[in-house]
Design a protein around this motif. Structure first.
Motif, PDB file in Angstrom:
ATOM      1  N   GLY A 101       0.850  -1.331  -0.092  1.00  8.69           N
ATOM      2  CA  GLY A 101      -0.127  -0.044  -0.048  1.00  8.69           C
ATOM      3  C   GLY A 101       0.887   1.061   0.019  1.00  8.69           C
ATOM      4  O   GLY A 101       0.296   2.199   0.323  1.00  8.69           O
ATOM      5  N   GLY A 102       2.036   1.186  -0.362  1.00  7.51           N
ATOM      6  CA  GLY A 102       2.880   2.256  -0.261  1.00  7.51           C
ATOM      7  C   GLY A 102       2.591   3.358  -1.532  1.00  7.51           C
ATOM      8  O   GLY A 102       2.759   4.602  -1.047  1.00  7.51           O
ATOM      9  N   ILE A 103       1.982   2.974  -2.534  1.00  7.57           N
ATOM     10  CA  ILE A 103       1.528   4.015  -3.608  1.00  7.57           C
ATOM     11  C   ILE A 103       0.639   5.038  -2.911  1.00  7.57           C
ATOM     12  O   ILE A 103       0.770   6.135  -3.171  1.00  7.57           O
ATOM     13  CB  ILE A 103       1.077   3.280  -4.783  1.00  7.57           C
ATOM     14  N   SER A 104      -0.631   4.295  -2.209  1.00  2.00           N
ATOM     15  CA  SER A 104      -1.476   5.087  -1.736  1.00  2.00           C
ATOM     16  C   SER A 104      -1.059   6.250  -0.633  1.00  2.00           C
ATOM     17  O   SER A 104      -1.376   7.599  -0.725  1.00  2.00           O
ATOM     18  CB  SER A 104      -2.871   4.444  -1.187  1.00  2.00           C
ATOM     19  N   GLN A 105       0.119   5.856  -0.033  1.00  2.00           N
ATOM     20  CA  GLN A 105       0.831   6.669   0.991  1.00  2.00           C
ATOM     21  C   GLN A 105       1.429   7.745   0.352  1.00  2.00           C
ATOM     22  O   GLN A 105       1.529   8.991   1.057  1.00  2.00           O
ATOM     23  CB  GLN A 105       1.793   5.924   2.039  1.00  2.00           C
ATOM     24  N   LEU A 106       1.980   7.515  -0.752  1.00  2.00           N
ATOM     25  CA  LEU A 106       2.914   8.291  -1.504  1.00  2.00           C
ATOM     26  C   LEU A 106       1.942   9.519  -1.944  1.00  2.00           C
ATOM     27  O   LEU A 106       2.197  10.666  -2.220  1.00  2.00           O
ATOM     28  CB  LEU A 106       3.721   7.876  -2.519  1.00  2.00           C
ATOM     29  N   LEU A 107       0.891   9.048  -2.500  1.00  2.00           N
ATOM     30  CA  LEU A 107      -0.321   9.885  -3.003  1.00  2.00           C
ATOM     31  C   LEU A 107      -0.863  10.803  -1.824  1.00  2.00           C
ATOM     32  O   LEU A 107      -0.841  12.109  -2.105  1.00  2.00           O
ATOM     33  CB  LEU A 107      -1.383   9.300  -3.700  1.00  2.00           C
ATOM     34  N   ARG A 108      -0.818  10.373  -0.528  1.00  2.00           N
ATOM     35  CA  ARG A 108      -1.073  11.264   0.444  1.00  2.00           C
ATOM     36  C   ARG A 108      -0.196  12.218   0.816  1.00  2.00           C
ATOM     37  O   ARG A 108      -0.415  13.327   0.898  1.00  2.00           O
ATOM     38  CB  ARG A 108      -1.468  10.245   1.676  1.00  2.00           C
ATOM     39  N   GLY A 109       1.104  11.744   0.603  1.00  2.00           N
ATOM     40  CA  GLY A 109       2.274  12.764   0.733  1.00  2.00           C
ATOM     41  C   GLY A 109       2.178  13.847  -0.304  1.00  2.00           C
ATOM     42  O   GLY A 109       2.327  15.055  -0.125  1.00  2.00           O
ATOM     43  N   ALA A 110       1.793  13.241  -1.581  1.00  2.00           N
ATOM     44  CA  ALA A 110       1.949  14.584  -2.611  1.00  2.00           C
ATOM     45  C   ALA A 110       0.796  15.505  -2.385  1.00  2.00           C
ATOM     46  O   ALA A 110       0.901  16.561  -3.189  1.00  2.00           O
ATOM     47  CB  ALA A 110       1.655  13.672  -4.136  1.00  2.00           C
ATOM     48  N   ALA A 111      -0.180  15.081  -1.714  1.00  2.00           N
ATOM     49  CA  ALA A 111      -1.453  16.357  -1.451  1.00  2.00           C
ATOM     50  C   ALA A 111      -0.794  17.157  -0.335  1.00  2.00           C
ATOM     51  O   ALA A 111      -1.444  18.155  -0.072  1.00  2.00           O
ATOM     52  CB  ALA A 111      -2.488  15.394  -1.136  1.00  2.00           C
ATOM     53  N   THR A 112       0.288  17.180   0.156  1.00  2.00           N
ATOM     54  CA  THR A 112       0.836  18.245   1.418  1.00  2.00           C
ATOM     55  C   THR A 112       1.857  19.115   0.574  1.00  2.00           C
ATOM     56  O   THR A 112       2.849  18.281   0.007  1.00  2.00           O
ATOM     57  CB  THR A 112       1.434  17.206   2.468  1.00  2.00           C
ATOM     58  N   PRO A 113       1.547  20.293   0.509  1.00  2.00           N
ATOM     59  CA  PRO A 113       2.555  20.890  -0.252  1.00  2.00           C
ATOM     60  C   PRO A 113       3.993  21.159   0.069  1.00  2.00           C
ATOM     61  O   PRO A 113       4.920  20.943  -0.661  1.00  2.00           O
ATOM     62  CB  PRO A 113       2.085  22.500   0.273  1.00  2.00           C
ATOM     63  N   SER A 114       4.369  20.890   1.481  1.00  2.00           N
ATOM     64  CA  SER A 114       5.723  21.047   2.077  1.00  2.00           C
ATOM     65  C   SER A 114       6.440  19.611   1.612  1.00  2.00           C
ATOM     66  O   SER A 114       7.771  19.619   1.505  1.00  2.00           O
ATOM     67  CB  SER A 114       5.786  20.948   3.500  1.00  2.00           C
ATOM     68  N   LEU A 115       5.594  18.554   1.287  1.00  2.00           N
ATOM     69  CA  LEU A 115       6.170  17.278   0.659  1.00  2.00           C
ATOM     70  C   LEU A 115       5.872  16.924  -0.811  1.00  2.00           C
ATOM     71  O   LEU A 115       6.440  15.747  -1.132  1.00  2.00           O
ATOM     72  CB  LEU A 115       5.665  16.124   1.596  1.00  2.00           C
ATOM     73  N   ALA A 116       5.524  17.933  -1.612  1.00  2.00           N
ATOM     74  CA  ALA A 116       5.044  17.452  -2.765  1.00  2.00           C
ATOM     75  C   ALA A 116       6.083  17.109  -3.473  1.00  2.00           C
ATOM     76  O   ALA A 116       6.146  16.140  -4.405  1.00  2.00           O
ATOM     77  CB  ALA A 116       4.180  18.649  -3.345  1.00  2.00           C
ATOM     78  N   HIS A 117       7.179  18.022  -3.361  1.00  2.13           N
ATOM     79  CA  HIS A 117       8.399  17.453  -4.465  1.00  2.13           C
ATOM     80  C   HIS A 117       9.052  16.215  -4.207  1.00  2.13           C
ATOM     81  O   HIS A 117       9.293  15.429  -5.047  1.00  2.13           O
ATOM     82  CB  HIS A 117       9.545  18.735  -4.021  1.00  2.13           C
ATOM     83  N   ALA A 118       9.253  15.787  -2.876  1.00  4.83           N
ATOM     84  CA  ALA A 118       9.821  14.387  -2.633  1.00  4.83           C
ATOM     85  C   ALA A 118       8.762  13.416  -3.082  1.00  4.83           C
ATOM     86  O   ALA A 118       9.098  12.212  -3.726  1.00  4.83           O
ATOM     87  CB  ALA A 118      10.169  14.282  -1.227  1.00  4.83           C
ATOM     88  N   ALA A 119       7.473  13.580  -2.738  1.00  6.56           N
ATOM     89  CA  ALA A 119       6.287  12.494  -3.008  1.00  6.56           C
ATOM     90  C   ALA A 119       6.333  12.345  -4.587  1.00  6.56           C
ATOM     91  O   ALA A 119       6.219  11.218  -5.072  1.00  6.56           O
ATOM     92  CB  ALA A 119       5.155  12.927  -2.481  1.00  6.56           C
TER      93      ALA A 119
END
Length: 886
Positions: free
Chosen positions: A548-566
């Motif tokens: 389920g790591g992909i869904s967690q990365l998508l969750r991170g992409a929705a956060t501005p401060s982590l968007a680049h890394a995600a």
């Protein structure tokens, strides 16, 4: 015995009479002028005076009449009556005060007595008693009340009641009552008020400003009593905490003049530290403050050394420009001397270690540290022997910072196995720092294998497991952050990825995301980057997808401060078909792309477009993206975005989203079964674009189809090359061009990038100038040529600026520049590429481009108008022999 004593007295009397007879009256002297008495002699009591010397003590007039003697002083008749009357009034007042004091002192004395027995005496009744006693007319009572106020002021929980009962207002009035002749009272008053406002109570600070107390305290700075000076400096410092109003008041002309004069006078040892605290608040950049504070590190007084380290830390926190100024004052030399001395007190060692750890992240400090004799030997010896966990944490931070730019030849000095073995020790509060230090050392490839061979990863996982019970939740989270940083270091090498998979670290990371109530940069960036690095390995990628790591990365992409890394991590996963299906499952990815047109971060927009471009390779993912309306989101970016980099990537993205003909089915590619090509397009339901594409494909000849595929490959290569060169020029060259790290001559000698870009420009120019539209329908080819026009404009701009930029980068001098290193680290993190890749990829693509152009040339009929132009391009590129930068 009695007779003997009487005889002795007689003998003495006779001797005295004999002496007086021998000396005679002419040798007697005046009691005022001490001159010989011969005439005009007046005797008062046992003393004799000249008549003209005899004056009244009070009116200073010559006494002509009766003389009165009181306490060895002579008075005339008029003055003696006045003196006796005043003396009588004073004695009466003293008797009255004594009577009043006997009433006031009793309860205050009781409060003091209970304080001495470590009780908690300050209730509302006691507070009222002390407040009343502070306004008493009895000096004894007020001094007792001040002593009590001082004692209760040390307990913060007493402060609200002290303020509520107006003790502070009554205490401030005492400044008018006491003088420096009563230093104990003044000291207690200053100290007690200092304790009350040191918590940053703004209302209390303003009260002292408005009632004139601060002005009075400034006058005490010139006191001859060191204790008063000390508490006056300290009180003024406390008055400025979190309060710029009082700070501005102290900085006013006359006020600061008095403070400055007092601070620059020779001060007693006990006054130096409070004065420097005040000056560090008022003038943190003053060279006098920096010089005086650093000089105290050489003091033999432990408290001065300890306090100076704290002041220096605050000075560097308040103003980063102070860091270099303080380092220029031999700070590192002094701190290292303290650490390496066997005579140093434990507390001083701790403070010096903390300050050195704070500055060791500065490249200049590390450079100075490396000049110290036996540096690593001393640090490792302290690390191995100290039992102070605070000092140990500081030493580990210093070692971790030194590891950042250490050479491979210095690695043995770090005693890496010893550091790893400390994970076995029961010091959970130190482990979080230890993990960060190990992660810094793991930047060196030589230590990664040793770490894994020594079972370091197993120890880290065991430490994480044990810390859940031995640490508070916040401390455990800090430990996890550094553990993930270590995992990230391991995830960049094959052996590390294998071990992370084997030790079931991937489910642990995914579970960390799921259990987190919120996402923030410090806690999750390393975890996201670790998942992104794992995508390089197919087995690890599958494990991440299954957990389920992909869904967690998508969750991170929705956060501005982590968007680049995600998003960078998601780009790695978008290369895999299974991952692509996971990415477009649900609508979370769509929600993360909705704000792209309004985003102010072109780098982030580009990464999202690159991700969508990869997703659109898959027919299934492309259909979902089309249904979601991603085309409508990307279209404005292609037309209107200010960055040409984004516009070009948006064009490439739209091509993948809109045309299925460029994804020719495998059977068509391998068997060249051109007739069945149109029938093999996947999906039973087709969109209008697919129907149009199928119709065009059916009407194309076999050679046209093959030329179209070849053209697509060529454009893809051009896109990649131009994108890398664009990032190189915009993100690197402009920045380093301003800093002028290397000369143009060096860069001209290092790389022939200008030749490379000119050759790519030549290819694009030839393609644009030929009649390519005769290959296939203009409706199909038009998007490609629209894309080529953008690429051509890029290259023209790039080449026009190439001589001025000259790619001021990447020679030995630039790589040794610390600021440049920090810039590279940030840029590589954001773009997921190393600087060498930006140089290497376009040159490597040229070789492939030549082969593709040759194929296109062979597929072009002899009578085709483009055949001659293609032959010229192939010849031009074949003659170019780029050097492999790696």
């Amino acid at each position: 015995n009695g007779e003997k004593k009487e005889k002795d007295r007689d003998k003495e009397k006779k001797k005295s009479q004999l002496k007086e007879f021998i000396i005679g009256p002419t040798l007697a002297r005046c009691g005022v002028c001490n001159q010989s008495l011969k005439k005009n002699i007046v005797q008062v009591g046992e003393n004799r005076y000249h008549r003209e010397c005899l004056k009244c003590f009070q009116c200073q007039m010559k006494i002509t009449g009766e003389v009165f003697n009181l306490n060895e002083r002579r008075y005339c008749k008029n003055c003696i009556e006045d003196v006796l009357q005043k003396r009588k009034q004073k004695q009466q007042k003293k008797r009255d005060n004594t009577k009043e004091a006997s009433v006031d002192e009793a309860p205050v004395q009781a409060i003091l007595s209970s304080l001495s027995q470590n009780q908690t005496p300050l209730n509302r009744e006691n507070a009222g008693t002390l407040s009343k006693a502070l306004s008493s007319s009895s000096s004894t009572t007020t001094q007792l009340a001040l002593s009590a106020l001082l004692r209760v002021s040390f307990i913060a929980s007493n402060h609200p009641l002290i303020i509520e009962t107006e003790m502070v207002q009554n205490a401030c009035k005492l400044f008018q009552k006491f003088t420096e002749n009563e230093p104990q009272a003044i000291q207690s008053l200053l100290w007690g008020l200092d304790n009350l406002i040191s918590t940053g109570n703004r209302d209390l600070q303003i009260l002292l400003l408005e009632n004139g107390t601060l002005s009075t305290v400034i006058s005490f700075l010139s006191s001859k009593t060191p204790a008063i000076q000390k508490h006056a400096f300290s009180l003024l410092y406390s008055a400025t905490l979190k309060n710029d109003t009082t700070r501005d008041f102290l900085l006013k002309g006359e006020n600061f003049k008095k403070i400055n004069e007092a601070g620059h006078q020779p001060l007693k040892d006990e006054v130096k530290i409070p004065s420097l605290w005040l000056f560090s608040r008022l003038r943190p950049q003053d060279p006098f403050v920096l010089d005086s504070t650093v000089a105290l590190l050489d003091s033999n007084i432990v408290d001065q050394v300890n306090e100076s380290t704290i002041i220096l830390t605050n000075l560097m926190i308040k103003d980063q420009t102070n860091v270099e100024k303080i380092l220029d004052r031999r700070l590192v030399d002094k701190l290292y001397k303290i650490l390496s001395s066997l005579q140093t007190e434990k507390e001083t060692l701790r403070k010096a270690g903390q300050l050195l750890a704070n500055v060791s992240h500065e490249p200049k400090a590390r450079e100075q540290l490396r000049k110290q004799s036996s540096l690593l030997k001393t640090l490792m010896s302290l690390t191995n022997t100290t039992t102070d966990q605070s000092l140990l944490s500081s030493l580990l931070l210093i070692l971790g910072n030194l590891a950042v730019d250490s050479s491979d030849t210095e690695l043995d000095g770090f005693q890496f196995p010893l550091l790893v073995s400390k994970l076995k020790e029961p010091i959970p509060t130190v482990h979080k720092t230890l993990l960060w230090t190990l992660a810094s050392l793991l930047n060196h490839d030589a230590l990664q294998k040793k770490f894994l061979d020594d079972g370091g990863l197993v120890l880290v996982l065991r430490t994480l497991e044990n810390s859940t019970q031995s640490l508070e939740p916040e401390e455990h989270l800090e430990l996890e952050v550094n553990a993930f940083l270590l995992f990230k270091r391991l995830s960049v090498v094959d052996r590390g990825r294998t071990e992370l998979l084997k030790r079931k670290v991937i489910p642990y990371i995914v579970e960390f995301f799921e259990s987190s109530k919120s996402l923030n940069e410090s806690n999750h960036t390393s975890a996201i980057e670790t998942l992104g690095n794992l995508a390089v390995d197919g087995t690890c990628l599958s494990a991440v997808v299954k957990s389920g790591g992909i869904s967690q990365l998508l969750r991170g992409a929705a956060t501005p401060s982590l968007a680049h890394a995600a998003v960078t991590a998601l780009i790695n996963y978008s290369m895999n078909e299974e991952s692509r299906r996971k990415l477009v499952k649900g609508d979370r990815f769509l929600r993360s792309t909705e704000d792209l047109p309004s985003s102010s971060d072109p780098k982030l927009v580009f990464k999202y477009l690159r991700l969508i471009t990869n997703l659109a390779i898959s027919n299934e993912a492309r259909k979902k993206l089309q249904i979601w309306g991603v085309v409508e989101i990307v279209q404005p970016l292609m037309n209107n975005h200010p960055s040409p980099f984004v516009r070009t990537q948006a064009t490439s993205c739209l091509v993948n989203l809109s045309f299925a003909c460029f994804d020719f089915p495998e059977p068509f590619k391998k068997k060249k079964n051109h007739k069945s090509a149109s029938k093999s397009v996947r999906g039973s339901k087709t969109t209008r674009e697919e129907e149009k594409t199928n119709e065009i494909i059916n009407n194309m000849s076999d050679s046209q189809k093959l030329r179209l595929v070849a053209l697509r490959k060529i454009i893809t290569l051009l896109e990649s090359s131009i994108a890398d060169l664009f990032v190189l020029s915009k993100n690197y060259c402009e920045t380093l061009g301003k800093s002028e790290i290397v000369s143009e001559e060096k860069l001209r000698g290092m790389f022939s990038i200008a030749d490379v870009t000119k050759n790519i420009h030549l290819v694009v120019a030839h393609l644009l100038s030929t009649s390519c539209s005769v290959w296939v329908s203009a409706d199909v080819v038009a998007p490609f040529f629209q894309q080529l026009v953008v690429v051509k404009s890029w290259l023209e701009e790039y080449i026009a600026k190439c001589d001025s930029y000259m790619l001021r980068l990447v020679d030995a001098e630039a790589k040794s520049n610390i600021a440049f290193q920090q810039f590279l680290q940030t840029a590589e993190t954001e773009n997921s590429k190393k600087i060498e890749d930006y140089f290497h990829s376009p040159i490597a693509n040229l070789r492939t481009l030549v082969e593709e152009l040759r194929a296109l040339h062979e597929l072009t009929p002899k009578d085709h108008p483009d055949r001659q132009a293609l032959a010229s391009i192939v010849a031009d590129l074949s003659s170019f022999e780029p050097t492999d930068l790696r």
